[in-house]
Structures are given as C-alpha cells and as structure tokens.
Enzyme design. Sequence first.
Site, PDB file in Angstrom:
ATOM      1  N   TYR A 142      45.386  66.975  12.036  1.00  0.00           N
ATOM      2  CA  TYR A 142      44.309  66.929  11.033  1.00  0.00           C
ATOM      3  C   TYR A 142      43.395  68.146  11.148  1.00  0.00           C
ATOM      4  O   TYR A 142      42.859  68.619  10.159  1.00  0.00           O
ATOM      5  CB  TYR A 142      43.442  65.678  11.234  1.00  0.00           C
ATOM      6  CG  TYR A 142      43.917  64.466  10.489  1.00  0.00           C
ATOM      7  CD1 TYR A 142      45.114  63.856  10.829  1.00  0.00           C
ATOM      8  CD2 TYR A 142      43.162  63.923   9.460  1.00  0.00           C
ATOM      9  CE1 TYR A 142      45.543  62.737  10.157  1.00  0.00           C
ATOM     10  CE2 TYR A 142      43.584  62.802   8.782  1.00  0.00           C
ATOM     11  CZ  TYR A 142      44.769  62.202   9.125  1.00  0.00           C
ATOM     12  OH  TYR A 142      45.190  61.097   8.454  1.00  0.00           O
ATOM     13  N   LYS A 189      55.041  60.137  20.554  1.00  0.00           N
ATOM     14  CA  LYS A 189      56.401  60.585  20.262  1.00  0.00           C
ATOM     15  C   LYS A 189      56.764  61.571  21.364  1.00  0.00           C
ATOM     16  O   LYS A 189      57.092  62.742  21.128  1.00  0.00           O
ATOM     17  CB  LYS A 189      56.428  61.221  18.855  1.00  0.00           C
ATOM     18  CG  LYS A 189      57.796  61.581  18.350  1.00  0.00           C
ATOM     19  CD  LYS A 189      58.656  60.394  17.940  1.00  0.00           C
ATOM     20  CE  LYS A 189      60.052  60.834  17.585  1.00  0.00           C
ATOM     21  NZ  LYS A 189      61.001  59.711  17.409  1.00  0.00           N
ATOM     22  N   ASP A 221      58.067  55.519  16.132  1.00  0.00           N
ATOM     23  CA  ASP A 221      59.058  54.924  15.229  1.00  0.00           C
ATOM     24  C   ASP A 221      59.343  53.475  15.625  1.00  0.00           C
ATOM     25  O   ASP A 221      59.390  52.571  14.788  1.00  0.00           O
ATOM     26  CB  ASP A 221      60.349  55.767  15.162  1.00  0.00           C
ATOM     27  CG  ASP A 221      60.834  56.255  16.517  1.00  0.00           C
ATOM     28  OD1 ASP A 221      60.129  56.053  17.527  1.00  0.00           O
ATOM     29  OD2 ASP A 221      61.934  56.848  16.570  1.00  0.00           O
ATOM     30  N   ASP A 245      46.680  56.741  11.576  1.00  0.00           N
ATOM     31  CA  ASP A 245      46.443  56.638  10.134  1.00  0.00           C
ATOM     32  C   ASP A 245      47.560  55.817   9.497  1.00  0.00           C
ATOM     33  O   ASP A 245      47.320  54.891   8.724  1.00  0.00           O
ATOM     34  CB  ASP A 245      46.394  58.050   9.532  1.00  0.00           C
ATOM     35  CG  ASP A 245      46.189  58.024   8.034  1.00  0.00           C
ATOM     36  OD1 ASP A 245      45.320  57.263   7.576  1.00  0.00           O
ATOM     37  OD2 ASP A 245      46.899  58.752   7.319  1.00  0.00           O
ATOM     38  N   ASP A 249      47.571  51.488   8.206  1.00  0.00           N
ATOM     39  CA  ASP A 249      47.873  51.059   6.826  1.00  0.00           C
ATOM     40  C   ASP A 249      48.983  50.009   6.864  1.00  0.00           C
ATOM     41  O   ASP A 249      48.940  49.002   6.163  1.00  0.00           O
ATOM     42  CB  ASP A 249      48.333  52.236   5.957  1.00  0.00           C
ATOM     43  CG  ASP A 249      47.208  52.808   5.105  1.00  0.00           C
ATOM     44  OD1 ASP A 249      46.045  52.769   5.570  1.00  0.00           O
ATOM     45  OD2 ASP A 249      47.470  53.292   3.989  1.00  0.00           O
TER      46      ASP A 249
HETATM   47  C1  IPM Z   1      41.738  56.995   6.541  1.00  0.00           C
HETATM   48  C2  IPM Z   1      42.092  57.846   5.352  1.00  0.00           C
HETATM   49  C3  IPM Z   1      41.691  59.286   5.643  1.00  0.00           C
HETATM   50  C4  IPM Z   1      42.512  59.757   6.832  1.00  0.00           C
HETATM   51  C5  IPM Z   1      41.837  60.245   4.447  1.00  0.00           C
HETATM   52  C6  IPM Z   1      41.082  59.756   3.246  1.00  0.00           C
HETATM   53  C7  IPM Z   1      41.445  61.639   4.801  1.00  0.00           C
HETATM   54  O1  IPM Z   1      43.430  57.717   5.018  1.00  0.00           O
HETATM   55  O2  IPM Z   1      40.556  56.964   6.926  1.00  0.00           O
HETATM   56  O3  IPM Z   1      42.628  56.342   7.071  1.00  0.00           O
HETATM   57  O4  IPM Z   1      43.649  60.195   6.671  1.00  0.00           O
HETATM   58  O5  IPM Z   1      41.986  59.684   7.947  1.00  0.00           O
HETATM   59 MG    MG Z   2      44.449  56.233   6.102  1.00  0.00          MG
END
Ligand code: IPM
Ligand code: MG
Length: 357
Positions: A142, A189, A221, A245, A249
């Site tokens: 990042y 990884k 993975d 990240d 999700d």
């Molecule tokens: C999160 C989001 C952010 C990230 C984006 C919006 C930059 O996906 O907070 O998880 O990737 O960290």
């Molecule tokens: Mg995110």
Amino acid sequence: MKKNILVIPGDGIGQEVTTWGKKVLEKIAEKYNHEFAFDEAIMGHAAIEVTGNPLPDETLEKAKASDAILFGAIGHIKYDNDPTAKVRPEQGLLKIRKELGLYANLRPILLFDELLDASSLKPEILKGTDILFFRELTGDVYFGEKKRSEDNNFASDLMNYNRYEVERIARKAFEAARTRGKKLCSVDKANVLETSRLWREVVQELAKEYSDVETEHMFIDNAAMQLVKNPKKFDVVLTANLFGDILTDEASQIAGSMGMLASASIGDGTGFFEPIHGSAHDIAGQNKANPLASILSVALMLDISFGLQEEAKTVTTAVADTLKAGWRTGDIANAQTPADKILGTVEMGEKVLAFIN
Ligand code: IPM
Ligand code: MG
C-alpha cells in the site's frame, strides 16, 4: 467524561450512516452523563470536489486535535472506472492512516445469532464463530514505492516491511489473544515472499514471549479457504495490510453482510472508527444503507478509545435487541423476512436508539 469527536462522513452512504453513529453517541452521553462535543470535516471525493485534495490540511489538523474520529466511507464510481486519475478519494484515507500512525486495524467478526440465515454460508458452519482480525495498516505494498515506465508498458508496487512494523502489530495481536481464546493465527505467504519470511520470523520470536498463546502460521491461500470451510477454528488472526484487506471482506460474509462490520484503527494517538463497507454509491441517498456497522464502530470507540466498557456493551446490546425484535435492513433480510420488518436507514437507526434507554 469530556471528549471531542470528529465526524468525517466521507462519500456515498457515509453521511447517512455516520448520522446514526453520532446520534447513538449523543444518546449514550445523555444516559451516562458524558459530554461529547462534535465537529465535522470532509475527506475523499467530497473533499476533492471542494478543495481538489482528498485530505485537506484542515481535516488533518482537526483529526489530530480530536480524541476520536468517526468515519463513514470513501470512494466514487467515477475513479473506479478511471485508472488514469492521479488524484483519488482513497488517497485521503491512506494518508490519514499514515499521518495518525494508525498501524493496527482491528476488525471483529461479530456474529449475531439472529443473522445466521443472512449469510450465504451454512448456519451450522458459522454458529459460534468469533474472530478478531489484526490487519497491519500503514505498511506493505500500500505504501511502497510505485512506478510506471515512461513508455507505459511497465508498472510496479514495492512490497516492504520493517521489523518494528511487524513487531508492534504482532504484539497487539498477542495481547488481545491473551484476553480471548488464547489462539493466534498469523497469515502470510512465506513460501514465496521475502516480506512474509521477515513477518514469520518476527512472529515466531514473539511467540516465545507469549507461550500461553497457541500460535499457528498459515499461508494466505490456505487461510482464505479455511475461513469459509471452518471459521470456528480461528480466534485472533494477524496479517499484513493487503492480505488483511482481502481476508476481512471475505470474513464479512460470515457476519451476514458487509453492512454489519465495524473496525477500529489504532496506533499511538487518536483512534479512527469506521465500518468496513465502502461508499455504495448505488444505494446512496435512498435510505437503504445499513447503519449498524457505523453504530457498532461507535461501540468500538467507546470501548477502545474511551475505556467505557459498559457504554460500549449498551450499544452492542441495543443492536442485538433490534435484530432479536426482527428488524432488518435490506442487506440482512432474506426471503422469509416479512416485508413490514424491512426498514430504511433512518427507521433502523431509530429502533436502535429506542433500545438504548
Ligand atoms: C478498507 C478499504 C480501503 C483499503 C480502501 C478504500 C483504500 O478497502 O479499508 O478495507 O484498501 O484499505
Ligand atoms: Mg477493504
């Protein structure tokens, strides 16, 4: 207790959901005799529109001066479809994380029993899941150097980590594991990446200090697969920025919806609290967004930044009571949900407020 709270609604549904986070804070202040003073600032696309900068200096100054920040969401479809845009809403979020030194992102996967049916996974796989993610937030690919060749045929993002960056987040994760199920799974990884081998080495060293915590190392993975196969096996999950990240999700589906998950970003100064969901422009301004992740972010703020555990519990209990009473927003409803139980953002927020009394 007196606290200054900065609200940064951001983009899309950010305004609608933070409104309810703030109302919950006001109700808590009234009930427990605290004084919460609020200020507001712009960030992301909303800030680009006004100042050309996704994180204006004024916002950053207000953020540094506050005791805690309640954030909404960031992003705009316009930039998603335009990879050539040089100024992007997300830069605001990344910059504030870096400037405030918010290196630890805590993402609890809080599973309300009432929502077992809202997930696309089988209830028997999910029931009893309780995971706390520690995602590193100010390093990794990042923030590494980004390059694009002049002829436009080559691009690179540098993935890098310093030992101290791994150590400080790992320490936080081990400390948390001690207060929970005493299990820590570090995800990397290391079979391929040098940064992951450094990561693993540091975690292995620290594990000796925390011999009361059962430490496991897993490749990303495999972790992505185990998470949906048997989520109950995880307690604290520690991972780098990009892997975290993606994994969180994925893990949001365990909780039924992205609209349910709150997060806390902490470091050495002001804490930053936000839902993990995005700006959802497709439903913005339509009274459809789920305000519960913002409300649960407030619970994390009360607990982590202010040390107000009872107040935090009151908020999570109010959310649980709202769900027990059958109220749902569209994202957490299913085919069996009666139509008159499906509420908009405002009505859902009002239900939660009514349960705080
Ligand atoms: C999160 C989001 C952010 C990230 C984006 C919006 C930059 O996906 O907070 O998880 O990737 O960290
Ligand atoms: Mg995110």
